[in-house]
Every structure is written in structure tokens, then in C-alpha cells.
Design a protein around this motif. Structure first.
Motif, PDB file in Angstrom:
ATOM      1  N   MET A 114       0.810  -1.217   0.000  1.00 59.23           N
ATOM      2  CA  MET A 114       0.000   0.000   0.000  1.00 59.23           C
ATOM      3  C   MET A 114       0.846   1.271   0.000  1.00 59.23           C
ATOM      4  SD  MET A 114      -2.971  -0.981   2.749  1.00 59.23           S
ATOM      5  CE  MET A 114      -4.083  -2.350   2.491  1.00 59.23           C
ATOM      6  N   GLY A 115       2.152   1.110   0.212  1.00 56.91           N
ATOM      7  CA  GLY A 115       3.025   2.277   0.242  1.00 56.91           C
ATOM      8  C   GLY A 115       2.807   3.166   1.441  1.00 56.91           C
ATOM      9  N   THR A 116       2.617   2.533   2.622  1.00 61.59           N
ATOM     10  CA  THR A 116       2.342   3.317   3.830  1.00 61.59           C
ATOM     11  C   THR A 116       3.516   3.334   4.810  1.00 61.59           C
ATOM     12  OG1 THR A 116       1.254   1.394   4.842  1.00 61.59           O
ATOM     13  CG2 THR A 116      -0.143   2.986   3.687  1.00 61.59           C
ATOM     14  N   GLY A 117       4.710   3.054   4.321  1.00 56.73           N
ATOM     15  CA  GLY A 117       5.879   3.171   5.186  1.00 56.73           C
ATOM     16  C   GLY A 117       6.471   1.843   5.594  1.00 56.73           C
ATOM     17  N   TYR A 118       7.271   1.891   6.654  1.00 55.70           N
ATOM     18  CA  TYR A 118       8.003   0.711   7.114  1.00 55.70           C
ATOM     19  C   TYR A 118       7.234  -0.006   8.215  1.00 55.70           C
ATOM     20  CZ  TYR A 118      11.883   2.736   4.515  1.00 55.70           C
ATOM     21  OH  TYR A 118      12.665   3.255   3.520  1.00 55.70           O
ATOM     22  N   PRO A 119       7.514  -1.305   8.393  1.00 51.20           N
ATOM     23  CA  PRO A 119       6.830  -2.071   9.441  1.00 51.20           C
ATOM     24  C   PRO A 119       7.072  -1.483  10.826  1.00 51.20           C
ATOM     25  CG  PRO A 119       7.970  -3.545   7.927  1.00 51.20           C
ATOM     26  CD  PRO A 119       8.411  -2.154   7.581  1.00 51.20           C
ATOM     27  N   ASP A 120       6.051  -1.543  11.652  1.00 51.93           N
ATOM     28  CA  ASP A 120       6.153  -1.133  13.052  1.00 51.93           C
ATOM     29  C   ASP A 120       6.600  -2.354  13.844  1.00 51.93           C
ATOM     30  OD1 ASP A 120       5.492  -0.747  15.806  1.00 51.93           O
ATOM     31  OD2 ASP A 120       4.136   0.875  15.246  1.00 51.93           O
ATOM     32  N   SER A 121       7.818  -2.323  14.364  1.00 49.41           N
ATOM     33  CA  SER A 121       8.383  -3.503  15.028  1.00 49.41           C
ATOM     34  C   SER A 121       7.586  -3.903  16.269  1.00 49.41           C
ATOM     35  CB  SER A 121       9.842  -3.254  15.408  1.00 49.41           C
ATOM     36  OG  SER A 121       9.960  -2.163  16.298  1.00 49.41           O
ATOM     37  N   ALA A 122       6.984  -2.944  16.946  1.00 46.67           N
ATOM     38  CA  ALA A 122       6.181  -3.264  18.132  1.00 46.67           C
ATOM     39  C   ALA A 122       4.963  -4.088  17.748  1.00 46.67           C
ATOM     40  CB  ALA A 122       5.758  -1.979  18.841  1.00 46.67           C
TER      41      ALA A 122
END
Length: 221
Positions: free
Chosen positions: A119-127
């Protein structure tokens, strides 16, 4: 021709695809990038979600409502049992996977690892990834407890509950996020359902930028 607007790695789409295939209802699959909120798609489903099933003059949305419609319109083979208590248990587990499992696991693992990139919404949230990886252990253990007492998740006959669970787990398996060694009984259950003819089209799915892991389409893992 019946037409299903879907996204390949959507558990809700997959649940409907499994029901259609099990009932041998032929459909044309139309991939829908639903997050782009295309105007034509919003006319089919103002909620902007997949799947959407077009059958004749009818346009059907919401995966559970579609599956229950298919059960009423095409009762053979049955994916809901006859008895009220048995039907309740199937519906309870469908809701468990589509609500609790999705919120705690699918949205945090698949959502972060795949859909952020797609979706092109950024990088994964590790939490979120860590929370999903922790939560899936609880859910696999819960499935193991059920399967220790039953042949299938909701009872001794395969049902829509199994398809709901398999839809979510197959999406996560595509990104290698299921530890199949955690429970032999859950692994055996998945191998059994994965081997059904209804599952074949799911095993052929390909998402650009995300190659299938080697074990994904292997019926013997």
C-alpha cells in the motif's frame, strides 16, 4: 459468469474463495486493490472492502454474510451443521478468527510485513510485529486444545470455522509467519485442509515482490 472482486492475500477473500470452491461454484476472480478506493468499486461496496461477489443481478458484500448466503442458496456440501448448538459453535469460531485473531495477529503480521509495502504506507512497526508474533502462539495453542477434542475445529465435520481459520493462517504462511512445529495436531489439521481441491487456487497465488516460500504449496510441508 459469477465474479468475485478480491485481493489474493486477504483472509476474508480467501474464506469466500474456499466456500465457493468447496461448493463447486465457478467464479471469475478479479483482483481489487481496495485501498485505492476506486469509484467503481465503491459503487459495488460503499464500505470499500473485499470481497464482493457478483452473482447474476445480485452484488453481495461482507465475507461472513456471503458465506451464509452461499450456505442457504447452495446447501450441498454443508459448511454449517444442522443443530442450533453446533451452528453456534461454527459461528463463534468464525467470529473468533475474523475478529480476535485478525486484530491480534493477521493485522499485525501481514499488515506490517506485507501490506505496508504493497500500500506504500511506510516501514513495518516492530512493536506490532512483536505483538503479533507473541499473540499467534496463544491462538495456535487454543486451536490445539480444540483439535485435541475434535476432528475439526468446531466438531467432527469440516465447517466454515475451518475455512475461516485456514484463510488467515494461509495468508500468514505465505510470509512464513506460522510456526508449524509448535503443535503437531494443528499442523496435521492444516495439511488435511490444505490438501483439499478447494485450496488449490490459494496455493497458486502470487504477490509481486513477495515470492512464495518453498514450503507454501507443498502439501507435505
Amino acid at each position: 459468469m459469477n465474479r468475485l472482486y478480491h485481493y489474493p492475500i486477504s483472509p476474508f477473500s480467501r474464506k469466500v474463495r474456499l466456500s465457493l470452491a468447496e461448493k463447486k461454484i465457478e467464479v471469475e476472480l478479479v483482483e481489487e486493490r481496495y485501498w485505492e478506493q476506486d469509484a467503481d468499486f465503491l459503487l459495488r461496496n460503499p464500505a470499500g472492502k473485499v470481497p464482493v461477489l457478483r452473482m447474476g443481478s445480485q452484488t453481495l458484500s461482507d465475507s461472513t454474510a456471503i458465506c451464509e448466503y452461499l450456505e442457504d442458496a447452495y446447501p450441498t456440501p454443508a459448511l454449517l451443521p444442522r443443530g442450533a448448538e453446533d451452528r453456534y459453535e461454527v459461528r463463534r469460531l468464525v467470529a473468533w478468527f475474523d475478529d480476535k485473531f485478525h486484530q491480534e495477529v493477521t493485522s499485525k503480521l501481514l499488515g506490517e510485513r506485507m501490506f505496508r509495502k504493497v500500500m506504500g504506507t511506510g516501514y513495518p512497526d516492530s512493536a506490532n510485529v512483536k505483538a503479533g508474533a507473541k499473540a499467534i502462539k496463544y491462538h495456535l495453542d487454543y486451536m490445539a486444545r480444540l483439535l485435541d477434542q475434535r476432528r475439526w475445529l468446531a466438531g467432527n465435520e469440516m465447517s466454515l470455522a475451518d475455512f475461516a481459520a485456514a484463510a488467515h493462517l494461509s495468508c500468514l504462511d505465505y510470509i512464513s509467519d506460522v510456526d508449524w512445529n509448535r503443535s503437531e495436531v494443528v499442523k496435521d489439521w492444516y495439511a488435511k485442509i490444505k490438501s483439499r481441491p478447494a485450496f488449490r487456487s490459494l496455493l497458486a497465488d502470487q504477490v509481486p515482490g513477495f515470492p512464495q516460500p518453498a514450503h507454501y504449496a507443498d502439501l507435505d510441508f
